[in-house]
Design a protein around this motif. Structure first.
Motif, PDB file in Angstrom:
ATOM      1  N   SER A 445     -12.020   1.851  17.933  1.00  0.00           N
ATOM      2  CA  SER A 445     -11.877   2.428  19.267  1.00  0.00           C
ATOM      3  C   SER A 445     -13.186   2.319  20.046  1.00  0.00           C
ATOM      4  N   VAL A 446     -14.318   2.546  19.361  1.00  0.00           N
ATOM      5  CA  VAL A 446     -15.628   2.453  20.012  1.00  0.00           C
ATOM      6  C   VAL A 446     -15.884   1.027  20.499  1.00  0.00           C
ATOM      7  N   MET A 447     -15.466   0.036  19.680  1.00  0.00           N
ATOM      8  CA  MET A 447     -15.748  -1.359  20.001  1.00  0.00           C
ATOM      9  C   MET A 447     -14.793  -1.942  21.037  1.00  0.00           C
ATOM     10  N   ALA A 448     -13.722  -1.225  21.376  1.00  0.00           N
ATOM     11  CA  ALA A 448     -12.747  -1.740  22.345  1.00  0.00           C
ATOM     12  C   ALA A 448     -13.425  -1.995  23.691  1.00  0.00           C
ATOM     13  N   ILE A 449     -13.097  -3.121  24.318  1.00  0.00           N
ATOM     14  CA  ILE A 449     -13.754  -3.487  25.580  1.00  0.00           C
ATOM     15  C   ILE A 449     -12.918  -3.091  26.796  1.00  0.00           C
ATOM     16  N   ASN A 450     -11.701  -2.607  26.559  1.00  0.00           N
ATOM     17  CA  ASN A 450     -10.845  -2.196  27.670  1.00  0.00           C
ATOM     18  C   ASN A 450     -10.510  -0.714  27.551  1.00  0.00           C
ATOM     19  N   ILE A 451     -10.144  -0.117  28.660  1.00  0.00           N
ATOM     20  CA  ILE A 451      -9.681   1.266  28.649  1.00  0.00           C
ATOM     21  C   ILE A 451      -8.275   1.289  28.044  1.00  0.00           C
ATOM     22  N   SER A 452      -8.100   2.081  26.995  1.00  0.00           N
ATOM     23  CA  SER A 452      -6.810   2.139  26.310  1.00  0.00           C
ATOM     24  C   SER A 452      -5.779   2.869  27.163  1.00  0.00           C
ATOM     25  N   SER A 453      -4.502   2.537  26.949  1.00  0.00           N
ATOM     26  CA  SER A 453      -3.430   3.227  27.678  1.00  0.00           C
ATOM     27  C   SER A 453      -3.358   4.696  27.280  1.00  0.00           C
ATOM     28  N   GLY A 454      -3.914   5.030  26.092  1.00  0.00           N
ATOM     29  CA  GLY A 454      -3.924   6.429  25.661  1.00  0.00           C
ATOM     30  C   GLY A 454      -5.045   7.242  26.278  1.00  0.00           C
ATOM     31  N   ASP A 455      -5.937   6.580  27.029  1.00  0.00           N
ATOM     32  CA  ASP A 455      -7.058   7.271  27.653  1.00  0.00           C
ATOM     33  C   ASP A 455      -6.669   7.737  29.048  1.00  0.00           C
ATOM     34  N   VAL A 456      -7.023   8.956  29.367  1.00  0.00           N
ATOM     35  CA  VAL A 456      -6.712   9.488  30.695  1.00  0.00           C
ATOM     36  C   VAL A 456      -7.916  10.251  31.218  1.00  0.00           C
ATOM     37  N   GLY A 457      -7.918  10.495  32.546  1.00  0.00           N
ATOM     38  CA  GLY A 457      -8.923  11.371  33.123  1.00  0.00           C
ATOM     39  C   GLY A 457     -10.037  10.653  33.842  1.00  0.00           C
ATOM     40  N   VAL A 458     -11.239  11.240  33.773  1.00  0.00           N
ATOM     41  CA  VAL A 458     -12.334  10.849  34.654  1.00  0.00           C
ATOM     42  C   VAL A 458     -13.145   9.662  34.147  1.00  0.00           C
ATOM     43  N   ILE A 459     -12.791   9.079  32.997  1.00  0.00           N
ATOM     44  CA  ILE A 459     -13.547   7.930  32.493  1.00  0.00           C
ATOM     45  C   ILE A 459     -13.076   6.685  33.227  1.00  0.00           C
TER      46      ILE A 459
END
Length: 698
Positions: A445-459
């Motif tokens: 997850s740390v190495m992922a280069i894209n914002i995951s679909s499971g990520d939400v909010g102010v990031i």
């Protein structure tokens, strides 16, 4: 009752200790010898690197970095910053100097080892021919005539072949080790020669050594080679060595069969120690080479397994391996293993770690105790050969087979944890594999280069996401090093703190950008609840139920501002929470929280964070300068598969731990009132949790 003004001062101090580093924008400064452009997340795609001025290091800078390289060839971000600060270099210059130095050393090693491997090949061919000739001229003991190989006992044939191979490996490792310890390493082929069956018979010699010395090193090498053989067989052999458990939920080691298979090993089990053996396999999302590197690098190993390894040190490297990798690497280490509770004593181990690549492409890393090198010490725990086999699988996955085999004195374990420890879930192979699997998912997850679909909010950017995950990782490590029974982390145990069931420790924090300055109290307690672990985990990590137990939120509404999915399990995530408190002086306080779970335990860990510092992190800034004091929970199964407590419910063992800043002046005296306040805080939290989860379970 606990007063909220303590947290107000805590919040204010976080602002003081969380300013971004003044040299953060270092990429605009001068370059370094052979400087490369940054890659991946370190480079803005809209900002192409410009040609940087050439910079030649001074003799002093080179000497200092050479000296540091000998101790630590892979410095982390914090070490690079500190080194750069001392030498007047920016961290990027230090980073590329170390990269170039590692490349140079690797090339040099490869040239040397290629020559050595060619010589060894010739030696092995000659040895092969010699054994064939010797076997052809063996005489029959009855008639004196020639004996065919078929008439020789199978065991004798096997031992001759095994001994020849082991002797070659010992000689090879001894030769490599000699280059790094600066002295010629003696070889003891006679210990392993003949068909006596004493392949693992080095322990008699070890017992006669008063303590670690130069003379110990050849014996450590032999013990490591023998331990590798044992690990391979323990990992790959089924019945009758491993037999199914009576409940059909696993396997147990047959001690009688073990002693027949490995008659010597590290010697008989000392009186008063209990045997503990387990084996577990799993598939993890990590390349096999990266996995080997984590296991052989003390810092990475203790970081990935921070919930198990409370501290670890490499005392000496006898061999760095061959051809630029860890094949043949051998090091002497100490480590302390823990369960996240003050009620379970830690296990201190003095051991050798040996890594080897086998012919089928499988890698193996084995640990074996070296207690026999210091016979004056009475050990409460020693590890027989333990470790893992790593097999490469497609798409960057690896299959791991883990073996844990220890002999321990665990009489000091508190009664409520005895079932868990005896079940093997506390220190056994299943916990190592489950932790590794969870951490591999986190690293992916740390190495992922894209914002995951499971990520939400102010990031809003991958850099901000990575920075927030890095901050959460430091928070988890800090929590784990303070929650167990280890007192080796600058903490001072306070006696007479007024509560027998709460362990209270103090620490003075100075000149550490990652912690607010002042006197910090850590309080922890553990207790049993007749509620399944997953139910407690869901209750504690849910922001909607937070005000039922969290005195810090003071009855305010808790809102999740950001959420990062962190692995396959939906419960594994990093969140940023905002507390809208009715108390105006605490309005809009932020809380960073990580929740994670696997088959052997769960954690909910959190820390209040300064809003300005968090904005820097969310924009991709350096998280190392954000001051944190983590608190949280460790939730373990109670180990009672058969409900021997006479209660039908599945139970949990819950550890509650707080870190509180009680004075912003590090030289101040610790007041008894502060200790009493922290005791009240933890007891009040425990009562709230018990009331909430038991009411829900009713």
């Amino acid at each position: 009752m606990f007063q909220p003004n303590m947290f107000e001062s805590h919040h204010h101090l976080l602002e003081m200790g969380s300013k971004p580093h003044e040299n953060e924008d270092y990429e605009s400064k001068s370059g370094t010898d052979n400087m490369e452009a940054p890659s991946g997340d370190d480079q803005d795609p809209n900002d192409r690197p410009k040609k940087k001025p050439y910079h030649r290091h001074t003799q002093h800078q080179i000497q200092e970095m050479e000296s540091f390289f000998k101790e630590c060839p892979h410095p982390d971000d914090k070490q690079r910053k500190e080194l750069g600060r001392r030498l007047g270099l920016v961290p990027l210059q230090v980073k590329f100097w170390f990269q170039n130095k590692r490349t140079q050393m690797k090339s040099q090693h490869e040239r040397n080892e290629n020559t050595q491997l060619r010589d060894e090949n010739e030696k092995l061919r000659a040895e092969n021919i010699r054994y064939k000739e010797a076997l052809g001229s063996v005489s029959c003991p009855n008639c004196g005539g020639p004996a065919s190989v078929g008439e020789m006992s199978f065991d004798e044939q096997h031992l001759r072949i095994e001994n020849a191979r082991l002797r070659e490996e010992i000689d090879r490792i001894s030769g490599i080790a000699a280059k790094y310890v600066g002295k010629s390493m003696l070889s003891y082929p006679q210990l392993l020669s003949g068909a006596s069956g004493e392949i693992f018979g080095v322990s008699d010699l070890l017992r006669s050594i008063p303590g670690p010395s130069e003379a110990d090193k050849p014996m450590i090498i032999e013990l490591a080679v023998a331990a590798m053989e044992e690990l391979i067989r323990m990992a790959q052999t089924g019945e009758p060595l491993w037999v199914p458990n009576s409940d059909g939920l696993g396997e147990v080691l047959s001690e009688d069969e073990y002693m027949k298979t490995f008659p010597r090993g590290i010697g008989p089990k000392p009186l008063g120690l209990r045997s503990e053996a387990s084996r577990e396999s799993g598939v993890v999302i990590m390349n096999h080479i990266n996995l080997v590197e984590i296991l052989m690098d003390t810092n990475q190993w203790s970081s990935v397994f921070s919930s198990i390894v409370s501290r670890a040190t490499t005392l000496e490297v006898l061999s760095t391996g061959v051809a630029g990798n860890y094949n043949g690497a051998l090091q002497v280490m100490t480590a302390e293993f823990q369960v996240p509770s003050p009620l379970v004593p830690t296990r201190e181990i003095y051991f050798a770690r040996y890594c080897k690549q086998h012919g089928d492409g499988t890698w193996a890393v084995v640990d074996v105790s070296l207690d026999n090198l210091r016979p004056a010490t009475i050990s409460k725990c020693r590890r027989r050969p333990s470790g893992c086999l790593i097999q490469e699988m497609p798409n960057g996955y690896s299959k791991v087979t883990w073996v844990e085999h220890a002999e321990v004195d665990d009489r000091a374990v508190h009664n409520i944890y005895k079932l868990l420890v005896n079940s093997g879930l506390a220190f056994g192979a299943r916990r190592w594999v489950a932790t590794l699997d969870r951490q591999c998912g986190r690293l992916a997850s740390v190495m992922a280069i894209n914002i995951s679909s499971g990520d939400v909010g102010v990031i809003s950017s991958p850099k901000g996401r990575k920075s927030m995950l890095k901050l959460a990782e430091r928070m988890v490590m800090s929590f784990c090093t303070g929650v167990g029974a280890s007192t080796a982390h600058t903490w001072t145990m306070l006696s007479g703190s007024g509560a027998d069931d709460v362990r209270v420790m103090s620490r003075k924090s100075m000149d550490d950008p990652g912690r607010p300055p002042g006197i910090v109290l850590s309080a922890a307690t553990s207790f049993w609840l007749p509620v399944p672990p997953n139910q407690i985990f869901d209750f504690l990590r849910n922001e909607n139920s937070r005000n039922e137990w969290d005195i810090l939120s003071n009855g305010g509404l808790v809102q999740e501002m950001a959420h990062i999915a962190n692995g396959r399990d939906p419960g594994n995530s990093v969140s940023l929470l905002r507390v809208n408190s009715p108390n105006s002086s605490q309005s809009n306080m932020l809380i960073l929280q990580e929740s994670c779970s696997d088959a052997t335990g769960s954690y909910v860990i959190y820390a209040p964070v300064d809003i300005m510092a968090m904005n820097v992190v969310l924009s991709g800034g350096d998280p190392d300068y954000v001051a944190l004091l983590p608190s949280g929970f460790a939730i373990l199964p109670d180990g009672d598969n058969n409900q021997t407590r006479g209660i039908s419910e599945v139970g949990s063992l819950l550890t509650v731990a707080f870190q509180i800043l009680v004075d912003s002046v590090p030289t101040a005296k610790l007041s008894l009132g502060s200790v009493a306040t922290v005791n009240s805080l933890i007891k009040c939290t425990v009562e709230r949790i018990k009331g909430a989860v038991l009411n829900d379970a009713a």
